[in-house]
Enzyme design. Structure first.
Site, PDB file in Angstrom:
ATOM      1  N   ASP A  16      -1.694  11.425   1.442  1.00 42.32           N
ATOM      2  CA  ASP A  16      -1.518  10.276   2.312  1.00 42.32           C
ATOM      3  C   ASP A  16      -1.650   9.023   1.444  1.00 42.32           C
ATOM      4  OD1 ASP A  16      -1.578   8.697   4.806  1.00 42.32           O
ATOM      5  OD2 ASP A  16      -3.698   8.428   4.315  1.00 42.32           O
ATOM      6  N   ASP A  18      -2.265   5.153   2.734  1.00 41.88           N
ATOM      7  CA  ASP A  18      -3.250   4.155   3.154  1.00 41.88           C
ATOM      8  C   ASP A  18      -4.603   4.807   3.391  1.00 41.88           C
ATOM      9  OD1 ASP A  18      -1.313   2.043   3.252  1.00 41.88           O
ATOM     10  OD2 ASP A  18      -0.608   2.838   5.158  1.00 41.88           O
ATOM     11  N   ASP A 174      -7.180  10.882   4.793  1.00 40.46           N
ATOM     12  CA  ASP A 174      -8.442  10.302   5.268  1.00 40.46           C
ATOM     13  C   ASP A 174      -8.538  10.260   6.783  1.00 40.46           C
ATOM     14  OD1 ASP A 174      -6.423   8.205   5.350  1.00 40.46           O
ATOM     15  OD2 ASP A 174      -8.070   6.817   5.759  1.00 40.46           O
TER      16      ASP A 174
END
Length: 221
Positions: A16, A18, A174
């Site tokens: 991922d 961001d 995250d």
């Protein structure tokens, strides 16, 4: 946390963007607030905007506009965001400590590297080119043909383009959405605790493994 005993060798490392590869929140907040301002809407704090990110720019715009905003107004904020991000969206972004060194080491060890983000694909390409030139084998974001996570299509596309079976890939993210996407794709689901989601919420995605720093990624290589 240590890698799982007996897990298959991981040849594909997909990330991922961001909150996992990069600390993009300051730019996301600044661009979101400017996009809102152009439509006469009030701004949000960075902490408020942190709770909006993770499901793409359109979802962010929908959460950022005031209650009662029309779908047309949401679309205007979304378009503002995309235009502003392309022009100004990288000035405050920074990598998480040790990330570039970790990626270079994975590259040295012969691992394939990919990005799959819910950010629009043009934004993914711009950010990748600035911060990680030449390091990734594949990178994708949301498009008309690549749906947002937790749909696994983007991750499966990354695996195909890297020439790997999904079971030989790990996805690092995250958010619980990232982890659900990894499970849906048949990949190892690794939760990055340094990102934007609380540990409690991250765990609702049933991570196979949780790690606390970018250097911990190397245990899978």
């Amino acid at each position: 946390m240590s890698a799982r005993a007996g897990m298959p060798e991981i040849d594909g490392f997909i990330f991922d963007m961001d909150g996992t590869l990069l600390h993009t929140l300051p730019d996301l907040a600044a661009v979101t607030n400017k996009a809102l301002e152009l439509e006469g809407f009030p701004p949000h704090t960075e902490e408020q905007i942190r709770t909006f990110v993770g499901n793409g720019a359109l979802a962010l715009a929908r959460l950022a506009v005031p209650d009662g905003a029309t779908e047309e107004q949401v679309e205007k904020v979304f378009r503002n965001f995309k235009n502003l991000y392309s022009e100004f969206g990288l000035s405050l972004t920074s990598e998480f400590e040790g990330m570039t060194e970790t990626l270079k080491e994975l590259h040295t060890r012969g691992k394939k590297l990919g990005i799959m983000s819910n950010k629009f694909e043009g934004g993914v390409k711009d950010v990748e080119a600035k911060f990680f030139p030449g390091l990734f084998d594949v990178s994708h974001g949301e498009t008309d043909t690549i749906p947002r996570k937790p749909d696994p299509d983007g991750l499966l596309l990354c695996a195909r383009e890297m020439g790997l079976e999904p079971a030989r890939c790990a996805y690092f993210g995250d958010s619980h959405t990232d982890l659900i996407a990894a499970h849906n794709a048949g990949m190892l689901a690794v939760g990055a605790t340094w990102g934007y989601q609380s540990l409690e919420t991250l765990k609702t995605g049933s991570p196979d493994v949780l790690i606390d720093a970018p250097v911990d990624i190397l245990q899978f290589a």
